[in-house]
Design a protein around this motif. Structure first.
Motif: not given
Length: 198
Positions: A50-65
């Motif tokens: 079923c593979c229900p996981a979703r991933f958001v890879w946060v690596r930008s300065d804006a994303g971290k803030e």
């Protein structure tokens, strides 16, 4: 294919010597690295694929803030310093993809449609499994991990996943940890304390 035990060195990398890191060296995690981690972890099993996981890879300065306001205070500095922070989430509409992911039984979608308790438990359980596979894949590819709770799931979801069926589970910092800053390893249970063989 015959399955054989991995070498002691590999087992050390994945389990015995692997630690939860909180302090990070200034070495980046590239977009290619991110793809490599996902392309390895995606083969871990889930129920009915079923593979229900979703991933958001946060690596930008804006994303971290953007992520920062939702973190508990003890998790702020280590997350801001990590090369990448993964929001491990799950999709409550995962079952819509079952005709693609579980093609040998086209009735699989009906196992979940209209059954919110079953949807939630299946998505959470299998998404958590996939988050664990993420840790192992990252370690296998030479990265260190810092998995954590310690954030406001509801507020993060309202900001990052508004209008979607995605819900956050936990976070994982990934990079190259500073081994000199590790705490001593915490104790683990002995076999007889937590196991039964019947």
């Amino acid at each position: 294919m015959t399955t054989e035990a991995l070498s002691p060195a590999v087992l050390d990398t994945l389990f015995r010597d692997a630690r939860t890191h909180n302090v990070w060296r200034e070495r980046p995690v590239s977009e290619g690295d991110i793809h490599a981690i996902y392309d390895l972890m995606k083969f871990g099993p889930t129920s009915a694929n079923c593979c229900p996981a979703r991933f958001v890879w946060v690596r930008s300065d804006a994303g971290k803030e953007r992520l920062k306001p939702f973190l508990d205070a003890p998790n702020v500095n280590k997350t801001m310093a990590a090369p990448v922070t993964v929001i491990v989430a799950h999709d409550l509409e995962f079952f819509e993809a079952l005709p693609k992911l579980f093609p040998h039984d086209q009735s699989a979608r009906s196992w979940f449609a209209g059954k919110p308790a079953k949807i939630e438990s299946t998505a959470f359980r299998n998404g958590t499994l996939q988050g664990a596979y993420l840790l192992l894949a990252a370690r296998a590819l030479g990265f260190d991990c810092g998995p954590m709770s310690g954030f406001d799931n509801d507020k993060l979801d309202a900001d990052w996943f508004a209008g979607t069926p995605w819900r956050s589970n936990f976070l994982v910092n990934i990079g190259h940890g500073d081994e000199s800053k590790l705490f001593p390893r915490s104790p683990r249970f002995a076999f007889d304390e937590v196991n039964r063989i019947e």
